[in-house]
Design an enzyme around this catalytic site. Structure first.
Site, PDB file in Angstrom:
ATOM      1  N   GLY A 201      12.439   4.319   5.839  1.00 29.71           N
ATOM      2  CA  GLY A 201      11.169   4.628   6.477  1.00 29.71           C
ATOM      3  C   GLY A 201      11.212   6.002   7.088  1.00 29.71           C
ATOM      4  O   GLY A 201      12.283   6.583   7.271  1.00 29.71           O
ATOM      5  N   ASP A 311       0.998   1.006  21.645  1.00 23.58           N
ATOM      6  CA  ASP A 311       0.878   1.370  20.228  1.00 23.58           C
ATOM      7  C   ASP A 311       1.017   0.122  19.362  1.00 23.58           C
ATOM      8  O   ASP A 311       1.681   0.138  18.325  1.00 23.58           O
ATOM      9  CB  ASP A 311       1.939   2.418  19.873  1.00 23.58           C
ATOM     10  CG  ASP A 311       1.674   3.089  18.532  1.00 23.58           C
ATOM     11  OD1 ASP A 311       0.554   2.942  18.002  1.00 23.58           O
ATOM     12  OD2 ASP A 311       2.596   3.745  18.016  1.00 23.58           O
TER      13      ASP A 311
HETATM   14  P1  ADP Z   1       7.679   5.765  14.125  1.00 25.63           P
HETATM   15  O1  ADP Z   1       6.984   4.884  15.097  1.00 25.63           O
HETATM   16  O2  ADP Z   1       8.452   6.869  14.735  1.00 25.63           O
HETATM   17  O3  ADP Z   1       6.727   6.235  13.086  1.00 25.63           O
HETATM   18  P2  ADP Z   1       8.907   3.375  13.136  1.00 25.63           P
HETATM   19  O4  ADP Z   1       9.836   2.792  14.118  1.00 25.63           O
HETATM   20  O5  ADP Z   1       7.559   2.735  13.103  1.00 25.63           O
HETATM   21  O6  ADP Z   1       8.770   4.911  13.356  1.00 25.63           O
HETATM   22  O7  ADP Z   1       9.593   3.275  11.719  1.00 25.63           O
HETATM   23  C1  ADP Z   1       8.990   3.766  10.530  1.00 25.63           C
HETATM   24  C2  ADP Z   1       9.191   2.784   9.390  1.00 25.63           C
HETATM   25  O8  ADP Z   1      10.586   2.535   9.149  1.00 25.63           O
HETATM   26  C3  ADP Z   1       8.593   1.408   9.649  1.00 25.63           C
HETATM   27  O9  ADP Z   1       7.242   1.350   9.305  1.00 25.63           O
HETATM   28  C4  ADP Z   1       9.442   0.499   8.769  1.00 25.63           C
HETATM   29  O10 ADP Z   1       8.953   0.487   7.463  1.00 25.63           O
HETATM   30  C5  ADP Z   1      10.808   1.171   8.822  1.00 25.63           C
HETATM   31  N1  ADP Z   1      11.631   0.543   9.871  1.00 25.63           N
HETATM   32  C6  ADP Z   1      11.700   0.869  11.181  1.00 25.63           C
HETATM   33  N2  ADP Z   1      12.540   0.077  11.861  1.00 25.63           N
HETATM   34  C7  ADP Z   1      13.029  -0.808  10.972  1.00 25.63           C
HETATM   35  C8  ADP Z   1      13.948  -1.941  11.064  1.00 25.63           C
HETATM   36  N3  ADP Z   1      14.517  -2.287  12.219  1.00 25.63           N
HETATM   37  N4  ADP Z   1      14.204  -2.626   9.922  1.00 25.63           N
HETATM   38  C9  ADP Z   1      13.617  -2.288   8.765  1.00 25.63           C
HETATM   39  N5  ADP Z   1      12.755  -1.266   8.609  1.00 25.63           N
HETATM   40  C10 ADP Z   1      12.456  -0.519   9.691  1.00 25.63           C
END
Ligand code: ADP
Ligand code: MG
Length: 468
Positions: A201, A311
Site C-alpha cells: 500500500g 478520519d
Molecule cells: P495513509 O493513511 O497514510 O494513507 P494507510 O495506513 O491507510 O496509509 O495505508 C495505506 C494502505 O496500505 C491501506 O489502504 C492498506 O491497503 C495498506 N495497509 C495499511 N496497513 C496495513 C496492514 N496492517 N495490513 C495490510 N495492509 C495494510
C-alpha cells in the site's frame, strides 16, 4: 495476585535477569520482551515465547510485568540530539567535558536550513556542515541520506569521512530519547528480526510493506521524513494504550530509515478494495452488517478512551484473513486541534460542525461512520457521486442527504440518516449503533415469521448478544 490474567498474545517485559534456567524454563534478561502463550494452571507461571530468541519455555508470573503504554509527551524525541538553532560557540559549551564521539546536531545560524554535526574529539569540537542537495543530506558529497536520523544511524556504525564514529548523543536539555523510552516500555523491536517483502500500500506519508517479524506476518509503515516521523511518534504512543479486537494492533516500532511502524498484517486489505473487487455477488448483506458491527465496536472502544479518530472512512478499515474488520490509521487523531489545515480534511466524510468550526468529537466520528455505512452498503462506491466538495457542503446545509444505496436494508438507511443529524447531540452513540446492528443481524438470521406452535414471538425482542 493483582490482575495477572494475561491472555495469549500479551506482551510482557521481564523485571529481572534469569540466566540459569532449569529444564523447561526460559532464559531472559531484565527488559526482554516475551509473548504469553498460555497460563500454567495453578502454578503462577506462564508458558511464553521470547521475542528475541524465539525460544519457548516457562517463567514465573512474578518475573513479568505487562508492556506499558508510552505517554504522549511532546518532550519525547526521535532526535534528542537535535538542538535547533544554536551557535557554534554554544555547541562547544554543550559538548563539555570533552569525550570522543559525543555529538549533537544544530541548525546553522549563518545558513538557515542547513545543519551542522558537532563532534567532540580529542580536546576539540569539530563542526561538519551538512549540505542539502535535492532532498538529500550529505557531509562529504559521497554518502547521501534522506534524513538526519539515517545520517546519525550511519555514523554511529561507521566512521566514514569524519574524525570518529559517533558514540554518545548529547540530548537537548529537557528532551527525552524516544528510543530509550520505547525500549524501556518494551515497544522497540529489533531490526535484525524483520524481513521486508512487497509493497502492499501507499500511505500519504510513506509506503506500507508486507513483512515478517519473528515468524509472524506483519505490515510495516515506513515514514522516511524525520519531521513526519516525529509527528507519528505521538500517534504511535497513543496506539500503545489501545487494545481491542477491532483496532489494528501495533506490534512495535523500529527507528531505522526514519521510522518503521510494525502492525499486525491484515491480509484482505482495506474495506473499499475488498468490496469493490468482490461486489454484490460475493458479499452477502450479513457480511456487510458484520463489518459495520466490527467497526462500531472498535469505535465504541475508542470513544470510551476519549479518543477521536477524525478520519473514519472505509479506506481506513482493514480486513483480516478471518474477515474481521478493524479500524486503522489514527493518522489525523494527532493533528493539532487548533489551526488544523482545513484543506487536508476529508470533506465528504467530515461532519459540518467539524468542517466549519473545527469541532471534532466522537459525534463527528459518528457522522463519518454514517458515510462509512453508505460506502459499505454500496460496495465501495465513493460518497456523493458526481458532486463537488463545494456542492456537498452547500447541499448539506440545505438539508440534503444521500439516497440509500441500491438494495440497502431500510433499517440500515435509517441508521445512516440518524448519523447525519445536523445537531451532534441527536446522533446515536457507537454503543447504540452497535445494538441496532446486532438487532438487524438477528433479524436476518431468524426473521420474525408467523408464530409456530404455541409459542408466539415476543412482541418486543430482548437485547441480543451477537452470537447468541
Ligand atoms: P495513509 O493513511 O497514510 O494513507 P494507510 O495506513 O491507510 O496509509 O495505508 C495505506 C494502505 O496500505 C491501506 O489502504 C492498506 O491497503 C495498506 N495497509 C495499511 N496497513 C496495513 C496492514 N496492517 N495490513 C495490510 N495492509 C495494510
Ligand atoms: Mg489511510
Amino acid at each position: 495476585m493483582s490482575g495477572k490474567h494475561w491472555p495469549p498474545g500479551t506482551q510482557c517485559v521481564a523485571k529481572h535477569d534469569h540466566t540459569k534456567p532449569k529444564a523447561q524454563e526460559l532464559a531472559f534478561r531484565k527488559g526482554d520482551v516475551v509473548t504469553i502463550i498460555e497460563a500454567v494452571e495453578g502454578k503462577g507461571s506462564y508458558r511464553a515465547r521470547h521475542n528475541e530468541t524465539g525460544q519457548e519455555g516457562l517463567l514465573a508470573a512474578s518475573a513479568l510485568r505487562e508492556r506499558g503504554a508510552i505517554r504522549v509527551d511532546p518532550k519525547l524525541s526521535l532526535m534528542p540530539w537535535f538542538h535547533g538553532k544554536i551557535s557554534g560557540v554554544e555547541a562547544v559549551q554543550e559538548l563539555q567535558p570533552p569525550e570522543d564521539g559525543l555529538f549533537l546536531v544544530r541548525e546553522s545560524v549563518r545558513h538557515p536550513g542547513d545543519y551542522v554535526l558537532c563532534v567532540s574529539f580529542g580536546k576539540e569540537v569539530i563542526h561538519y556542515r551538512v549540505v542539502h542537495e535535492e532532498n538529500t543530506l550529505s557531509i562529504d558529497s559521497q554518502q547521501y541520506f534522506s534524513n538526519l536520523i539515517d545520517m546519525i544511524e550511519h555514523y554511529m556504525k561507521e566512521q566514514g569521512a569524519i574524525c570518529t564514529k559517533l558514540v554518545k548523543p548529547k540530548p537537548k536539555t529537557g528532551m527525552k530519547s524516544a528510543e530509550e523510552e520505547l525500549a524501556k516500555a518494551g515497544w522497540l523491536l529489533n531490526l535484525q528480526h524483520l524481513t521486508l517483502g512487497d509493497r502492499i500500500g501507499q500511505g500519504e506519508f510513506g509506503d506500507v510493506l508486507q513483512g515478517e517479524y519473528m515468524g509472524q506476518k506483519v505490515a510495516v509503515k515506513n515514514i522516511k521524513c524525520d519531521v513526519t516521523a516525529q509527528a507519528f511518534l505521538a500517534e504511535t504512543a497513543a496506539m500503545t494504550k489501545l487494545r481491542h479486537k477491532n483496532l489494528v494492533c501495533l506490534r512495535g516500532v523500529i527507528l531505522h530509515n526514519g521510522l518503521y511502524i510494525v502492525m499486525e498484517f491484515m491480509s484482505k486489505g482495506n474495506l473499499v478494495n475488498f468490496l469493490r473487487t468482490r461486489g454484490r455477488a460475493l458479499v452477502p448483506t450479513q457480511q456487510l452488517l458484520l463489518f459495520a458491527l466490527d467497526v462500531a465496536q472498535g469505535m465504541d472502544y475508542l470513544e470510551s478512551k476519549k479518543l477521536v479518530h477524525r478520519d473514519l472512512a472505509a479506506r481506513n478499515i482493514l480486513i483480516s484473513e478471518e474477515n474481521v474488520a478493524k479500524v486503522s490509521d489514527f493518522g489525523l487523531a494527532r493533528v493539532n486541534p487548533k489551526g488544523a489545515d482545513a484543506t487536508l480534511l476529508p470533506v465528504k466524510w467530515t461532519a459540518p460542525e467539524a468542517l466549519k468550526h473545527n469541532k471534532f468529537s466522537s459525534k463527528s466520528d459518528v457522522w463519518s461512520y454514517g458515510i462509512l455505512l453508505w460506502e459499505t452498503f454500496s460496495f465501495g462506491r465513493a460518497p456523493y457521486p458526481k458532486l463537488s466538495l463545494k456542492e456537498v457542503t452547500e447541499l448539506l446545509e440545505q438539508g440534503y442527504r444521500m439516497e440509500p444505496p441500491e438494495g440497502c436494508l431500510p433499517a440500515v438507511y435509517a441508521l445512516m440518516k440518524s448519523c447525519w443529524e445536523l445537531e451532534p447531540g441527536k446522533r446515536p452513540s457507537f454503543k447504540k449503533i452497535t445494538e441496532k446492528l446486532q438487532k438487524e443481524l438477528k433479524h436476518l438470521r431468524d426473521p420474525p415469521g408467523p408464530a409456530r406452535g404455541r409459542w408466539a414471538q415476543p412482541a418486543k425482542p430482548h437485547r441480543f448478544g451477537l452470537f447468541d
